[in-house]
Design an enzyme around this catalytic site. Structure first.
Site, PDB file in Angstrom:
ATOM      1  N   ASP A  59       0.866  -1.179   0.000  1.00  0.00           N
ATOM      2  CA  ASP A  59       0.000   0.000   0.000  1.00  0.00           C
ATOM      3  C   ASP A  59       0.904   1.232   0.000  1.00  0.00           C
ATOM      4  OD1 ASP A  59      -2.243   1.650   0.350  1.00  0.00           O
ATOM      5  OD2 ASP A  59      -1.890   1.715   2.502  1.00  0.00           O
ATOM      6  N   THR A  92      -3.180   5.173  -3.775  1.00  0.00           N
ATOM      7  CA  THR A  92      -2.076   5.946  -3.170  1.00  0.00           C
ATOM      8  C   THR A  92      -0.792   5.818  -3.990  1.00  0.00           C
ATOM      9  OG1 THR A  92      -1.751   4.034  -1.750  1.00  0.00           O
ATOM     10  CG2 THR A  92      -2.912   5.877  -0.807  1.00  0.00           C
ATOM     11  N   THR A  93      -0.551   4.612  -4.537  1.00  0.00           N
ATOM     12  CA  THR A  93       0.652   4.437  -5.360  1.00  0.00           C
ATOM     13  C   THR A  93       0.497   5.238  -6.650  1.00  0.00           C
ATOM     14  OG1 THR A  93       0.724   2.190  -4.494  1.00  0.00           O
ATOM     15  CG2 THR A  93       2.232   2.699  -6.256  1.00  0.00           C
ATOM     16  N   ASP A 389      -8.701  -0.429   2.737  1.00  0.00           N
ATOM     17  CA  ASP A 389      -8.778   0.203   1.415  1.00  0.00           C
ATOM     18  C   ASP A 389     -10.094  -0.152   0.734  1.00  0.00           C
ATOM     19  OD1 ASP A 389      -6.311   1.149   1.900  1.00  0.00           O
ATOM     20  OD2 ASP A 389      -5.333   0.344   0.122  1.00  0.00           O
TER      21      ASP A 389
END
Length: 544
Positions: A59, A92-93, A389
């Site tokens: 994550d 998020t990445t 998530d």
């Protein structure tokens, strides 16, 4: 000519283009750290902190949180990953990669001396165009049909879980996540979903409890004699200590005779028994307290068929209160029916090596608890992060009911749209919007790289397909080809992509607008100049 020095000696300044380039390079390094974690074939990172605690995660936000980023410009990327995590929970990445790729595409223009404000203006307009395009092509889902909405939510949860460690069990977990979110009320408060981890067992042994569940607390003798199951019990929630105080700690009493001492001891016992009697008389069958419940109280309750648990964690007590009604009492003086909670079934159940207290059929709030099973501790922790998530994504999908196709499809479509648009405008803006369009391709390219595909080949196919009007075509991870990801049900809420684009573009503009970093080493070591005596032993004693 006199030289005027405005900064302290030892202050480090660098400015202009070299400073911009240095900031851009720092952001590239951050992106390299999370680059390989993108997508279903992404790798995981093993992070070890100073105390030797290991964390395995893919994550983006978790990884960047655990990295000790010192560079001031690079911290911006960490911040946008965190804000993406807080706002939508997933992507998020992607947001970190996009910001770094924007900067990478702009580097040659900066080196050639193009003014940063020109770049920022072009990027702002490109972001607005992209966001409007997403809103225009996003497919909205009918909320009236509950069955259809549920399928949509499950697909969104499955897409979010696809890139996690538990991708193999995504069917099982996406149903569980959707059940969990659907059992909440309109506010969809995250706090009402508790996640408890129990080591041992297989992942499939994880279960969803519609109600509150928490681990059995520390208990004294007499506990085993208490009943472990009640139907429709009344629940007393207390913040009261039910044990004898060791008076030598808190008071000093001088007594002349044994009788006086005995009277003090008796009074103490009477106070305790008085409290216990009031709780018993209130009709409560389950007594939960945040503070300890001693052995005398435990035995007293056991004799009268009551169940008690002391030292219950505050968040568990609050969740029980919100679920079962009632209120947390700090004294036992007014134990009326309206301050007692209620549920349909209370029972204590063995889960793995632990015992859990389950409250089911709670009338008041909608709440649920997910009990996760799994082998290694790091694995269950990563599962918890993955579910978090997925839960966030499902919440977002309920609130914003439009979806787009994932797997690089939406990025390729925006890239094509912006590239076409850039050819219609003159001047430098054309080049810059073209650079923005090229930067968007980083997502499908990275998905291919992480899966070991030939990225150039697949991107060429995608460009051709999008030019012919195949709007939702993206990378097909399973067959090393391109596919219509909308029909393949690789869906995500459009708000995830909108948030990612705006945050990445904001971060890139912010980093470009900085042309000088001024570090003053003295301010960090000594405290403010002239601030003598601030706890550093430099102050002179006052003359009295």
């Amino acid at each position: 000519m006199t030289v005027c020095c405005l900064t302290f000696s030892g202050t480090d300044t660098s400015q202009g283009i070299p400073q911009l380039i240095s900031n851009i390079n720092a952001c590239q390094v951050i992106a390299e750290a999370v680059r390989t974690t993108l997508g279903p074939r992404g790798m995981d990172k093993l992070m070890v902190d100073g105390r030797g605690k290991a964390t395995i995660s893919n994550d983006g936000a978790t990884i960047l949180k655990l990295l000790d980023v010192v560079h001031p410009a690079a911290k911006t990327l960490v911040d946008i990953a965190r804000s993406q995590d807080a706002e939508v929970g997933d992507g998020t990445t992607s947001v970190t990669l996009l910001a770094a790729e924007f900067l990478k595409q702009l580097k040659p223009y900066v080196e050639e001396g193009l003014h940063p404000q020109t770049i920022i203006r072009a990027f702002r307009s490109a972001t607005n165009l992209a966001v409007n395009k997403i809103k225009e092509i996003a497919v909205s889902v009918k909320k009236d049909d509950k069955q259809e909405q549920r399928q949509l939510l499950e697909k969104c949860a499955a897409t979010a879980l696809n890139s996690k460690l538990i991708a193999g069990q995504k069917e099982f977990f996406s149903k569980m996540v959707v059940d969990a979110v659907m059992s909440l009320d309109e506010l969809l408060s995250l706090k009402m979903i508790g996640i408890k981890k129990v080591q041992g067992g297989a992942l499939e042994d994880s279960q969803l409890i519609s109600g509150v569940a928490f681990k059995k607390t520390f208990s004294y003798a007499g506990f085993e004699m208490q009943p472990k199951r009640y139907e429709n019990p009344k629940i007393a929630l207390l913040n009261v200590e039910l044990e004898l105080k060791a008076e030598k700690d808190n008071a000093e009493v001088r007594v002349k005779s044994v009788e006086d001492y005995q009277a003090i001891v008796d009074a103490e016992w009477n106070i305790l028994y008085d409290k216990l009697e009031k709780i018993y008389q209130s009709g409560a069958k389950v007594v939960l307290s945040k503070l300890p419940i001693g052995d005398v109280a435990t035995q007293y309750f056991a004799d009268r068929d009551l169940f008690c648990a002391g030292r219950v964690q505050e968040e568990d007590l609050k969740r029980t209160m919100m679920a079962c009604g009632g209120s947390i009492q700090t004294s036992v003086g007014a134990m009326t029916d309206d301050v007692l909670g209620q549920c349909e079934l209370f029972e204590e159940v063995q889960v793995g090596g632990e015992r859990y207290n389950f409250f089911k059929g709670c009338p008041k709030a909608k709440t649920c608890t997910i009990i996760l099973r799994g082998g290694a501790e790091q694995f269950t922790e990563e599962t918890e992060r993955s579910l978090h998530d997925a839960i966030m994504i499902v919440r977002r999908a309920i609130k914003n009911d439009s979806v787009v196709a994932g797997g690089g499809a939406i990025e390729m479509e925006l890239s094509k749209y912006l590239r076409d648009y850039s050819r219609t405008i003159p001047g430098k803006q054309q080049l810059l919007i073209g650079a923005y369009a090229k930067a968007l391709e980083v997502i499908p390219r990275q998905l291919c790289d992480n899966a070991g595909f030939d990225a150039t080949n697949i991107l060429n196919k995608l460009r051709a397909k999008h030019a012919q009007g195949g709007m939702w075509y993206g990378v097909d991870i399973n067959n090393e080809d391109i596919a219509d990801n909308f029909t393949n049900c690789v869906w995500e809420p459009s708000v995830v992509r909108i948030n990612a684009l705006t945050a990445a573009s904001e971060a890139a503009c912010l980093i470009l607008s900085v042309d000088e970093t001024i570090k003053n080493p003295r301010s960090t070591v000594d405290g403010p100049p002239g601030g003598a005596g601030r706890g550093r032993g430099r102050g002179r004693p006052h003359a009295h």
